[in-house]
Each structure stands twice: as structure tokens, then as C-alpha cells.
Design a protein around this motif. Structure first.
Motif, short mmCIF file in Angstrom:
data_model
loop_
_atom_site.label_atom_id
_atom_site.label_comp_id
_atom_site.label_asym_id
_atom_site.label_seq_id
_atom_site.Cartn_x
_atom_site.Cartn_y
_atom_site.Cartn_z
N SER A 25 0.85 -1.19 0.00
CA SER A 25 0.00 0.00 0.00
C SER A 25 0.89 1.24 0.00
O SER A 25 2.07 1.17 0.35
N GLY A 26 0.30 2.35 -0.40
CA GLY A 26 0.99 3.62 -0.30
C GLY A 26 1.51 4.21 -1.59
O GLY A 26 1.85 5.39 -1.65
N ARG A 27 1.63 3.41 -2.63
CA ARG A 27 2.12 3.91 -3.91
C ARG A 27 1.50 3.04 -4.99
O ARG A 27 1.12 1.90 -4.70
N THR A 28 1.40 3.56 -6.19
CA THR A 28 0.77 2.79 -7.27
C THR A 28 1.53 1.49 -7.49
O THR A 28 2.64 1.48 -8.01
N PHE A 29 0.93 0.39 -7.07
CA PHE A 29 1.61 -0.90 -7.04
C PHE A 29 2.11 -1.32 -8.41
O PHE A 29 3.20 -1.89 -8.54
N SER A 30 1.36 -1.02 -9.43
CA SER A 30 1.72 -1.48 -10.77
C SER A 30 2.86 -0.69 -11.39
O SER A 30 3.23 -0.94 -12.54
N SER A 31 3.42 0.26 -10.66
CA SER A 31 4.47 1.10 -11.23
C SER A 31 5.88 0.64 -10.85
O SER A 31 6.86 1.24 -11.29
N TYR A 32 6.01 -0.41 -10.03
CA TYR A 32 7.34 -0.80 -9.61
C TYR A 32 7.48 -2.31 -9.47
O TYR A 32 6.50 -3.03 -9.28
N ALA A 33 8.73 -2.74 -9.59
CA ALA A 33 9.04 -4.15 -9.41
C ALA A 33 8.92 -4.53 -7.92
O ALA A 33 8.81 -3.66 -7.06
N MET A 34 8.93 -5.82 -7.68
CA MET A 34 8.90 -6.33 -6.30
C MET A 34 9.90 -7.47 -6.17
O MET A 34 10.18 -8.20 -7.13
N GLY A 35 10.43 -7.60 -4.96
CA GLY A 35 11.40 -8.68 -4.74
C GLY A 35 11.11 -9.45 -3.46
O GLY A 35 10.42 -8.95 -2.57
N TRP A 36 11.64 -10.66 -3.41
CA TRP A 36 11.62 -11.48 -2.19
C TRP A 36 13.07 -11.79 -1.81
O TRP A 36 13.88 -12.17 -2.67
N PHE A 37 13.36 -11.65 -0.55
CA PHE A 37 14.66 -12.00 0.00
C PHE A 37 14.44 -12.89 1.22
O PHE A 37 13.34 -12.99 1.73
N ARG A 38 15.51 -13.52 1.67
CA ARG A 38 15.40 -14.32 2.88
C ARG A 38 16.69 -14.20 3.68
O ARG A 38 17.75 -13.89 3.13
N GLN A 39 16.55 -14.45 4.96
CA GLN A 39 17.71 -14.38 5.84
C GLN A 39 17.56 -15.37 6.99
O GLN A 39 16.53 -15.39 7.67
N ASP A 40 18.57 -16.17 7.15
CA ASP A 40 18.65 -17.11 8.26
C ASP A 40 19.58 -16.48 9.30
O ASP A 40 20.56 -15.83 8.91
N PRO A 41 19.31 -16.64 10.58
CA PRO A 41 20.19 -16.07 11.61
C PRO A 41 21.64 -16.48 11.40
O PRO A 41 21.95 -17.64 11.14
N GLY A 42 22.53 -15.51 11.46
CA GLY A 42 23.95 -15.79 11.29
C GLY A 42 24.40 -15.80 9.85
O GLY A 42 25.59 -15.99 9.57
#
Length: 127
Positions: A25-42
Motif C-alpha cells: 500500500s501507499g504507492r501505485t503498485f503497478s508502477s514498480y518491481a517487487m522482490g523477495w529476499f530471505r535471511q537465516d540467523p547468522g
């Protein structure tokens, strides 16, 4: 400003599936790419997948290619990460992210491209 809220994490056995969702939410969603990242402790944060603003181009880390699928529904302001054939090494907190203005797809796999991050959702894969 962009607000991101992930959901769909949980505990699953190896070989199982989960689908993560990220509502924006907050900005026109269809105007930008999206990414997924992940992080395990350490460990360092790791790129998982990204999708262009239209959904026409997708990008994957080698470790998940063929098992994970990123998609988006611009009408619902939501990006998804379908995760199949899960492995114990997929265990991590998963974050969705949105880039700031003026980003380049050339750097779409890099964390520095993204200015907005969700709170994360835990995915645990048991062996």
C-alpha cells in the motif's frame, strides 16, 4: 512511501509447499518491481526472486529456480511467492521488498535496490 505486509509462512515438511503473500500500500503498485529476499540467523540476506512491474519478467536465485514461482496481482496490490519442493535449507525469514524511485532492473537482484521492506514471515522446513 510503501507499506508491505507478508503472510503465509509456517512450518512444513521437506518436499512440501507454501505460498507467501505480500500486500502493498501507499504507492501505485503497478508502477514498480517487487522482490523477495530471505535471511537465516547468522547468515547474510539472500536474494530469492523478483518480478517486474508488469509481471512480464521474473528473476530467480539459482538455488530456488524451478521450485519457486513469483507472481503478482496488480488489481490486489499483492505479490506472491509459491514455494514447492521445499528443503530444510530454505528455512529462513522471508521478506518482500519494493524499490525506491528511479531503480534499475539491472540491479533487481541486489538488496540495495530496495528501499521498503516488510516485517518478514518465518518459513521453517523440517527434514
Amino acid at each position: 512511501q510503501v507499506q508491505l505486509v507478508e503472510s503465509g509462512g509456517g512450518l512444513v515438511q521437506a518436499g512440501g509447499s507454501l505460498r507467501l503473500s505480500c500486500a502493498a500500500s501507499g504507492r501505485t503498485f503497478s508502477s514498480y518491481a517487487m522482490g523477495w529476499f530471505r535471511q537465516d540467523p547468522g547468515k547474510e540476506r539472500e536474494f530469492v526472486a523478483a518480478i517486474s512491474w508488469s509481471g512480464g519478467r521474473t528473476y530467480y536465485a539459482g538455488s530456488v529456480k524451478g521450485r519457486f514461482t513469483i507472481s503478482r496481482d496488480n488489481a490486489k496490490n499483492t505479490v506472491y511467492l509459491q514455494m514447492n519442493s521445499l528443503k530444510p535449507e530454505d528455512t529462513a525469514v522471508y521478506y518482500c521488498a519494493a524499490p525506491g524511485f528511479g531503480y534499475s532492473d539491472f540491479y533487481i537482484k541486489e538488496g540495495r535496490t530496495y528501499s521498503y521492506w516488510g516485517q518478514g514471515t518465518q518459513v521453517t522446513v523440517s527434514s
